[in-house]
Write a protein that holds these residues in place. Structure first.
Motif, short mmCIF file in Angstrom:
data_model
loop_
_atom_site.label_atom_id
_atom_site.label_comp_id
_atom_site.label_asym_id
_atom_site.label_seq_id
_atom_site.Cartn_x
_atom_site.Cartn_y
_atom_site.Cartn_z
N HIS A 150 36.28 30.46 41.88
CA HIS A 150 35.01 31.18 41.86
C HIS A 150 35.15 32.69 41.74
O HIS A 150 34.14 33.39 41.68
N GLY A 151 36.35 33.19 41.76
CA GLY A 151 36.58 34.62 41.60
C GLY A 151 36.10 35.47 42.76
O GLY A 151 35.75 36.64 42.58
N THR A 152 36.07 34.89 43.95
CA THR A 152 35.63 35.63 45.13
C THR A 152 36.46 35.19 46.34
O THR A 152 37.02 34.10 46.34
N SER A 153 36.52 36.02 47.33
CA SER A 153 37.26 35.66 48.53
C SER A 153 36.39 34.82 49.45
O SER A 153 35.15 34.84 49.36
N TYR A 154 37.03 34.09 50.34
CA TYR A 154 36.28 33.27 51.30
C TYR A 154 35.47 34.15 52.24
O TYR A 154 34.35 33.81 52.62
N ALA A 155 36.01 35.31 52.58
CA ALA A 155 35.30 36.24 53.46
C ALA A 155 34.01 36.71 52.80
O ALA A 155 32.95 36.77 53.43
N GLU A 156 34.08 37.04 51.51
CA GLU A 156 32.88 37.47 50.79
C GLU A 156 31.88 36.32 50.68
O GLU A 156 30.67 36.51 50.82
#
Length: 45
Positions: free
Chosen positions: A9-15
């Protein structure tokens, strides 16, 4: 899990956890992929 989220998804889990709009977008994408997979399986089943 972090690496999979970044690659898929091109995003971090935190974001993903922080940003509700991002979470909704990702979950809609996951639902679309799930439905496409179910349709493909049904064709072969």
């Amino acid at each position: 899990m972090e690496k999979a989220m970044q690659q898929s998804h091109g995003t971090s889990y935190a974001e993903y956890n922080r940003n509700l709009e991002k979470r909704i977008e990702i979950e809609k994408e996951r639902e679309k992929d799930y439905k496409a997979s179910k349709k493909l399986i049904a064709q072969f089943g």
